[in-house]
Design a protein around this motif. Structure first.
Motif, PDB file in Angstrom:
ATOM      1  N   ASP A 171       0.815  -1.213   0.000  1.00  0.00           N
ATOM      2  CA  ASP A 171       0.000   0.000   0.000  1.00  0.00           C
ATOM      3  C   ASP A 171       0.853   1.270   0.000  1.00  0.00           C
ATOM      4  O   ASP A 171       0.328   2.378   0.009  1.00  0.00           O
ATOM      5  CB  ASP A 171      -0.978   0.005   1.173  1.00  0.00           C
ATOM      6  N   ASN A 172       2.157   1.109   0.006  1.00  0.00           N
ATOM      7  CA  ASN A 172       3.117   2.223   0.014  1.00  0.00           C
ATOM      8  C   ASN A 172       2.988   3.106   1.246  1.00  0.00           C
ATOM      9  O   ASN A 172       3.496   4.214   1.263  1.00  0.00           O
ATOM     10  CB  ASN A 172       3.023   3.062  -1.265  1.00  0.00           C
ATOM     11  N   VAL A 173       2.282   2.631   2.269  1.00  0.00           N
ATOM     12  CA  VAL A 173       2.180   3.346   3.537  1.00  0.00           C
ATOM     13  C   VAL A 173       2.805   2.461   4.608  1.00  0.00           C
ATOM     14  O   VAL A 173       3.949   2.667   4.984  1.00  0.00           O
ATOM     15  CB  VAL A 173       0.705   3.699   3.878  1.00  0.00           C
ATOM     16  N   LYS A 174       2.049   1.468   5.053  1.00  0.00           N
ATOM     17  CA  LYS A 174       2.570   0.530   6.045  1.00  0.00           C
ATOM     18  C   LYS A 174       3.375  -0.589   5.374  1.00  0.00           C
ATOM     19  O   LYS A 174       4.376  -1.038   5.895  1.00  0.00           O
ATOM     20  CB  LYS A 174       1.425  -0.061   6.856  1.00  0.00           C
ATOM     21  N   TYR A 175       2.915  -1.008   4.221  1.00  0.00           N
ATOM     22  CA  TYR A 175       3.566  -2.084   3.472  1.00  0.00           C
ATOM     23  C   TYR A 175       4.225  -1.480   2.235  1.00  0.00           C
ATOM     24  O   TYR A 175       3.588  -1.324   1.200  1.00  0.00           O
ATOM     25  CB  TYR A 175       2.550  -3.167   3.095  1.00  0.00           C
ATOM     26  N   LYS A 176       5.501  -1.133   2.378  1.00  0.00           N
ATOM     27  CA  LYS A 176       6.218  -0.461   1.292  1.00  0.00           C
ATOM     28  C   LYS A 176       6.576  -1.420   0.159  1.00  0.00           C
ATOM     29  O   LYS A 176       6.694  -1.015  -0.982  1.00  0.00           O
ATOM     30  CB  LYS A 176       7.497   0.193   1.828  1.00  0.00           C
ATOM     31  N   LYS A 177       6.777  -2.679   0.487  1.00  0.00           N
ATOM     32  CA  LYS A 177       7.118  -3.703  -0.506  1.00  0.00           C
ATOM     33  C   LYS A 177       6.013  -4.754  -0.505  1.00  0.00           C
ATOM     34  O   LYS A 177       5.321  -4.934   0.503  1.00  0.00           O
ATOM     35  CB  LYS A 177       8.443  -4.378  -0.136  1.00  0.00           C
ATOM     36  N   PRO A 178       5.824  -5.469  -1.626  1.00  0.00           N
ATOM     37  CA  PRO A 178       4.839  -6.557  -1.632  1.00  0.00           C
ATOM     38  C   PRO A 178       5.128  -7.538  -0.493  1.00  0.00           C
ATOM     39  O   PRO A 178       6.231  -8.050  -0.373  1.00  0.00           O
ATOM     40  CB  PRO A 178       5.039  -7.216  -2.993  1.00  0.00           C
ATOM     41  N   THR A 179       4.118  -7.744   0.353  1.00  0.00           N
ATOM     42  CA  THR A 179       4.291  -8.530   1.574  1.00  0.00           C
ATOM     43  C   THR A 179       3.298  -9.684   1.614  1.00  0.00           C
ATOM     44  O   THR A 179       2.095  -9.482   1.419  1.00  0.00           O
ATOM     45  CB  THR A 179       4.054  -7.619   2.810  1.00  0.00           C
ATOM     46  N   ALA A 180       3.810 -10.873   1.874  1.00  0.00           N
ATOM     47  CA  ALA A 180       2.948 -12.047   2.019  1.00  0.00           C
ATOM     48  C   ALA A 180       2.182 -11.922   3.333  1.00  0.00           C
ATOM     49  O   ALA A 180       2.767 -11.615   4.371  1.00  0.00           O
ATOM     50  CB  ALA A 180       3.786 -13.324   2.005  1.00  0.00           C
ATOM     51  N   LEU A 181       0.880 -12.135   3.271  1.00  0.00           N
ATOM     52  CA  LEU A 181       0.018 -12.042   4.453  1.00  0.00           C
ATOM     53  C   LEU A 181      -0.944 -13.217   4.474  1.00  0.00           C
ATOM     54  O   LEU A 181      -1.280 -13.763   3.416  1.00  0.00           O
ATOM     55  CB  LEU A 181      -0.809 -10.749   4.412  1.00  0.00           C
ATOM     56  N   PRO A 182      -1.439 -13.580   5.662  1.00  0.00           N
ATOM     57  CA  PRO A 182      -2.503 -14.585   5.708  1.00  0.00           C
ATOM     58  C   PRO A 182      -3.725 -14.049   4.960  1.00  0.00           C
ATOM     59  O   PRO A 182      -3.975 -12.835   4.945  1.00  0.00           O
ATOM     60  CB  PRO A 182      -2.797 -14.730   7.199  1.00  0.00           C
ATOM     61  N   ALA A 183      -4.489 -14.936   4.365  1.00  0.00           N
ATOM     62  CA  ALA A 183      -5.636 -14.529   3.540  1.00  0.00           C
ATOM     63  C   ALA A 183      -6.609 -13.607   4.275  1.00  0.00           C
ATOM     64  O   ALA A 183      -7.027 -12.593   3.694  1.00  0.00           O
ATOM     65  CB  ALA A 183      -6.343 -15.758   2.983  1.00  0.00           C
ATOM     66  N   PRO A 184      -6.991 -13.889   5.527  1.00  0.00           N
ATOM     67  CA  PRO A 184      -7.946 -12.978   6.176  1.00  0.00           C
ATOM     68  C   PRO A 184      -7.395 -11.562   6.351  1.00  0.00           C
ATOM     69  O   PRO A 184      -8.125 -10.581   6.159  1.00  0.00           O
ATOM     70  CB  PRO A 184      -8.192 -13.626   7.545  1.00  0.00           C
ATOM     71  N   GLN A 185      -6.134 -11.457   6.685  1.00  0.00           N
ATOM     72  CA  GLN A 185      -5.523 -10.136   6.846  1.00  0.00           C
ATOM     73  C   GLN A 185      -5.468  -9.409   5.501  1.00  0.00           C
ATOM     74  O   GLN A 185      -5.792  -8.226   5.401  1.00  0.00           O
ATOM     75  CB  GLN A 185      -4.125 -10.275   7.442  1.00  0.00           C
ATOM     76  N   TYR A 186      -5.095 -10.124   4.448  1.00  0.00           N
ATOM     77  CA  TYR A 186      -5.056  -9.552   3.104  1.00  0.00           C
ATOM     78  C   TYR A 186      -6.440  -9.052   2.703  1.00  0.00           C
ATOM     79  O   TYR A 186      -6.599  -7.934   2.221  1.00  0.00           O
ATOM     80  CB  TYR A 186      -4.551 -10.604   2.106  1.00  0.00           C
TER      81      TYR A 186
END
Length: 141
Positions: free
Chosen positions: A98-113
């Motif tokens: 999102d270029n705010v909290k997640y500056k680089k593509p980040t793997a996340l659990p599906a519910p969080q994503y």
């Protein structure tokens, strides 16, 4: 599975559901709603005299609301433990940026994503620069 998802294949065999199963009953209901006489082409056609951007905006919001309802029915089954990765099958993994909290593509659990995605979409829908709710200045003149 390779033959089903072959890139040069344009026809996929119709999926069959075993009669008597819950999925078969759901399939029958879905077919009934699709065959209810609704002309989908007419349902999405821009009404005469209406603004195309307004028409698209209404459908985007409606689509978001429907997806949100559908997601709500499955989210209890997809937990961080049971769905540790947001994926589209074994070959595709979605990463959040999102270029705010997640500056680089980040793997996340599906519910969080999905929560981040739904929040992001809601922000876009509520952004007056993208989906204005007031009459524009050029329409007022």
């Amino acid at each position: 599975l390779k033959q089903v998802f072959s890139k040069d294949k344009t026809f996929r065999p119709k999926r069959k559901f075993e009669p008597g199963t819950q999925r078969f009953e759901l399939h029958k209901r879905a077919q009934a709603s699709l065959n209810s006489g609704v002309d989908l082409r007419a349902a999405v056609q821009l009404p005469s005299g209406e603004d195309q951007n307004d028409w698209v905006a209404v459908h985007v919001v409606d689509f978001f609301n429907r997806i949100n309802l559908i997601y709500g029915t499955i989210c209890e089954f997809c937990t961080e433990r049971s769905c540790p990765v947001m994926s589209g099958g074994p070959k595709y993994e979605y990463r959040w940026q999102d270029n705010v909290k997640y500056k680089k593509p980040t793997a996340l659990p599906a519910p969080q994503y999905m929560n981040l995605l739904m929040d992001w979409i809601e922000v876009q829908i509520n952004n007056e620069n993208i989906f204005p709710t007031r009459v524009s200045k050029c329409e007022e003149e």
